[in-house]
Scaffold this active site. Structure first.
Site, PDB file in Angstrom:
ATOM      1  CE1 TYR A 153       4.096  94.468  16.441  1.00 57.38           C
ATOM      2  CE2 TYR A 153       3.616  93.367  18.514  1.00 57.38           C
ATOM      3  CZ  TYR A 153       4.423  94.185  17.758  1.00 57.38           C
ATOM      4  OH  TYR A 153       5.562  94.715  18.300  1.00 57.38           O
ATOM      5  CG  HIS A 165       6.717  90.167  17.239  1.00 52.78           C
ATOM      6  ND1 HIS A 165       5.795  90.912  16.531  1.00 52.78           N
ATOM      7  CD2 HIS A 165       7.783  90.977  17.447  1.00 52.78           C
ATOM      8  CE1 HIS A 165       6.282  92.126  16.328  1.00 52.78           C
ATOM      9  NE2 HIS A 165       7.489  92.193  16.873  1.00 52.78           N
ATOM     10  CE1 TYR A 212      12.647  94.987  21.978  1.00 56.35           C
ATOM     11  CE2 TYR A 212      14.681  95.461  20.827  1.00 56.35           C
ATOM     12  CZ  TYR A 212      13.339  95.698  21.042  1.00 56.35           C
ATOM     13  OH  TYR A 212      12.699  96.668  20.307  1.00 56.35           O
ATOM     14  CD1 TRP A 218      11.131  94.672  12.609  1.00 56.51           C
ATOM     15  CD2 TRP A 218      10.624  92.664  11.766  1.00 56.51           C
ATOM     16  NE1 TRP A 218      10.342  94.027  13.528  1.00 56.51           N
ATOM     17  CE2 TRP A 218      10.017  92.782  13.022  1.00 56.51           C
ATOM     18  CE3 TRP A 218      10.454  91.489  11.038  1.00 56.51           C
ATOM     19  CZ2 TRP A 218       9.248  91.769  13.589  1.00 56.51           C
ATOM     20  CZ3 TRP A 218       9.676  90.481  11.598  1.00 56.51           C
ATOM     21  CH2 TRP A 218       9.078  90.630  12.857  1.00 56.51           C
TER      22      TRP A 218
END
Length: 131
Positions: free
Chosen positions: A24, A28, A47, A82
């Site tokens: 994960y 990113h 964000y 995504w």
């Protein structure tokens, strides 16, 4: 006090499967450039994702219209691809992560309270939901 064009602060929580944490994080680092562009085009800004113990993931962003931002991303082919790939990383999640994350309620904001104490209007709201 809020203005008609108030910035909404949105915070949400998800849990990443512990056995998939490394993958994960790698996904990113970095996020697809076209997905970054879609997030920005949706009106989300500032964000961030924060990862805690046990896979606890906290996300935060600001937007002027969260419903419009969510609708934009819900209709985006890039975001759909995504999110389809990201769904397997989360515990107890039904649906797209960007549409089904658990929202958190903001109970304190320093800027808002300082402004209220000074008797001035703020440019942000107090509560958020997310993706």
């Amino acid at each position: 006090m809020t203005s008609a064009t108030a910035t909404k602060r949105v915070c949400f929580q998800l849990t990443v499967r512990p056995e998939l944490l490394d993958e994960y994080i790698a996904r990113h680092t970095p996020v697809w450039p076209e997905m970054l562009a879609e997030i920005a085009a949706s009106g989300r800004r500032n964000y961030s994702l924060f990862l805690g113990e046990g896979g606890r993931l906290i996300g935060y962003y600001e937007t002027d219209d969260d419903e419009a931002a969510q609708a934009y991303l819900a209709g985006s082919d890039v975001a759909a691809r995504w999110e389809a790939e990201m769904g397997r990383f989360f515990v107890g999640l039904e649906g797209r992560p960007d549409q089904a994350a658990t929202p958190l309620t903001e109970i304190f904001n320093l800027h808002d309270q300082l402004a209220a104490a000074r008797g001035t209007a703020t440019d942000t709201t107090e509560e958020g939901t997310a993706s």
